[in-house]
Design an enzyme around this catalytic site. Structure first.
Site, PDB file in Angstrom:
ATOM      1  N   GLU A  50       1.576  -0.721   0.140  1.00  0.00           N
ATOM      2  CA  GLU A  50       0.179  -0.043   0.405  1.00  0.00           C
ATOM      3  C   GLU A  50       0.657   1.378   0.169  1.00  0.00           C
ATOM      4  O   GLU A  50       0.183   2.522  -0.624  1.00  0.00           O
ATOM      5  CB  GLU A  50      -0.713  -0.031   1.216  1.00  0.00           C
ATOM      6  CG  GLU A  50      -2.353  -1.208   1.294  1.00  0.00           C
ATOM      7  CD  GLU A  50      -1.377  -2.018   2.156  1.00  0.00           C
ATOM      8  OE1 GLU A  50      -2.133  -2.571   2.663  1.00  0.00           O
ATOM      9  OE2 GLU A  50      -0.309  -2.513   2.176  1.00  0.00           O
ATOM     10  N   THR A  52      10.488 -44.952  -7.113  1.00  0.00           N
ATOM     11  CA  THR A  52      11.111 -44.077  -7.258  1.00  0.00           C
ATOM     12  C   THR A  52      13.242 -44.093  -7.499  1.00  0.00           C
ATOM     13  O   THR A  52      13.651 -42.492  -6.918  1.00  0.00           O
ATOM     14  CB  THR A  52      10.909 -41.993  -5.553  1.00  0.00           C
ATOM     15  OG1 THR A  52      10.633 -43.443  -4.801  1.00  0.00           O
ATOM     16  CG2 THR A  52       9.779 -42.409  -5.952  1.00  0.00           C
ATOM     17  N   ASP A  75      22.002 -39.647  -0.877  1.00  0.00           N
ATOM     18  CA  ASP A  75      22.534 -39.214  -1.853  1.00  0.00           C
ATOM     19  C   ASP A  75      23.568 -37.737  -2.012  1.00  0.00           C
ATOM     20  O   ASP A  75      23.740 -36.792  -2.914  1.00  0.00           O
ATOM     21  CB  ASP A  75      20.793 -38.135  -2.034  1.00  0.00           C
ATOM     22  CG  ASP A  75      19.650 -39.277  -2.844  1.00  0.00           C
ATOM     23  OD1 ASP A  75      20.590 -40.368  -3.438  1.00  0.00           O
ATOM     24  OD2 ASP A  75      18.926 -39.419  -2.695  1.00  0.00           O
TER      25      ASP A  75
END
Length: 367
Positions: free
Chosen positions: A62, A171, A210
């Site tokens: 605003e 997966t 990973d």
């Protein structure tokens, strides 16, 4: 309780609120923990000022719109995607700024669920003689800030689970090898979802298997606030290794209350209650809410993803489906669901689907 939308919104009202929502979205990577907010100031169809909240501590939407409008804000209508604030935080109250500028009407998409606002902004504007109407395009405004709203209303962040899968719902190979199921375009796309997240959550198993970086890398040079990297590690087995501690993004380790914290641990850490042999996952999310995290993106294996899903804590599933088959020995999307009959199935609602490179991207939510 939401404001009731009056039946008098015009075509122009809808068009300018849609413009304000598009402006708000520009802050998707930078406003957190604050909500994304856009504002358009107009006389009829003529826009005289607009702005969006860009970063915590900076001017609100605003204020920027009023600065752009200058004297022309007097007698205008301000379209804002969230109720103007009525309290002093990093900046002054936006309701006061609108009053001082002499706007005649404020149209807000929704009430602000933040306890220090939550209707007080509307009350202040009305007390100053400004016409206030709320509820225009509220569904779109809530969708824009579902993380912030979830934290305010439910006391926890919005949880999105990101997974890449083959056509047969796998997966990773049985060995754990998962590089790469999805294509390069999908892997680039993931970074845009990471950039809008307050935290990237994973488990110790994923760190060990990973060695992810869990950082944001945007090829278009867009500005972003690095999300917090969170590792669920009951015994702190991963703290001496891994890319997750490297780079400029902060890292938080969550561990069991009885874990022995190594002296060399330089990253932040916190204890989380354990139920049986597993983390209290609801407590994990509530802890992150106390750190003003609005959206969490879970990037982990089938065990942790399945645990969150079984606990009823998953708000959204971001699924990249690659046109490959991995076979029955490969690892599934989720472990531990224990569905024995069709009547027990978990129904998902498709929110969005699109093609990303050679893959399909699905955005799903529990029905």
């Amino acid at each position: 309780m939401n404001e009731q939308a009056p039946p008098s919104f015009s075509v122009t009202d809808h068009a300018l609120m849609a413009r304000a929502l598009r402006l708000a979205e520009r802050g998707a990577y930078t406003t957190r923990p604050n909500p994304m907010v856009g504002c358009v100031i107009a006389h009829g169809e003529e826009v005289v000022g607009e702005g969006w909240h860009q970063r915590k501590g900076g001017p609100h939407a605003e204020v920027l719109a009023l600065q752009a409008a200058g004297e022309r804000a007097k007698g205008a209508t301000a379209y804002v995607t969230l109720e103007p604030c009525a309290h002093t935080g990093s900046t002054g109250p936006c309701a006061d700024a609108l009053i001082a500028a002499g706007v005649a009407r404020v149209v807000a998409a929704m009430r602000d669920p933040f306890p220090k606002v939550n209707g007080a902004g509307f009350d202040k504007l009305r007390a100053a003689g400004i016409a206030v109407e709320a509820g225009l395009m509220e569904a779109q405004a809530r969708e824009l800030n579902n993380g912030f709203i979830t934290r305010m209303e439910r006391g926890r962040p919005w949880l999105r689970v990101k997974l890449a899968t083959s056509l047969d719902g796998r997966t990773a190979m049985a060995s754990g090898d998962s590089k790469w199921i999805s294509g390069e375009a999908s892997r680039r796309d993931v970074h845009r979802w990471r950039a809008r997240s307050g935290a990237l959550l994973t488990g110790a198993g994923t760190v060990l298997a990973d060695d992810p970086h869990l950082t944001v890398r945007l090829d278009d040079g867009a500005d972003f606030v690095p999300p917090l990297r969170v590792v669920l590690d009951p015994g702190l087995a991963t703290v001496a290794r891994g890319h997750v501690r490297e780079g400029g993004a902060p890292t938080l380790y969550l561990h069991a209350p009885d874990a022995k914290v190594p002296r060399e641990l330089q990253s932040e850490h916190a204890a989380v209650p354990v139920k049986g042999a597993r983390f209290d996952l609801d407590a994990v999310l509530r802890l992150l809410a106390t750190r003003e995290i609005n959206e969490v993106q879970l990037e982990a294996g089938a065990t942790l993803a399945g645990a969150f899903l079984s606990a009823g804590l998953v708000d959204e599933l971001l699924l990249y489906v690659a046109p490959v088959l991995l076979g029955e020995q490969a690892r599934p999307l989720f472990d531990g669901l224990h569905i024995d009959a069709m009547a027990q199935r978990l129904n998902m609602r498709r929110v969005d689907s699109t093609v990303v490179g050679e893959d399909f991207r699905l955005l799903l939510r529990p029905a």
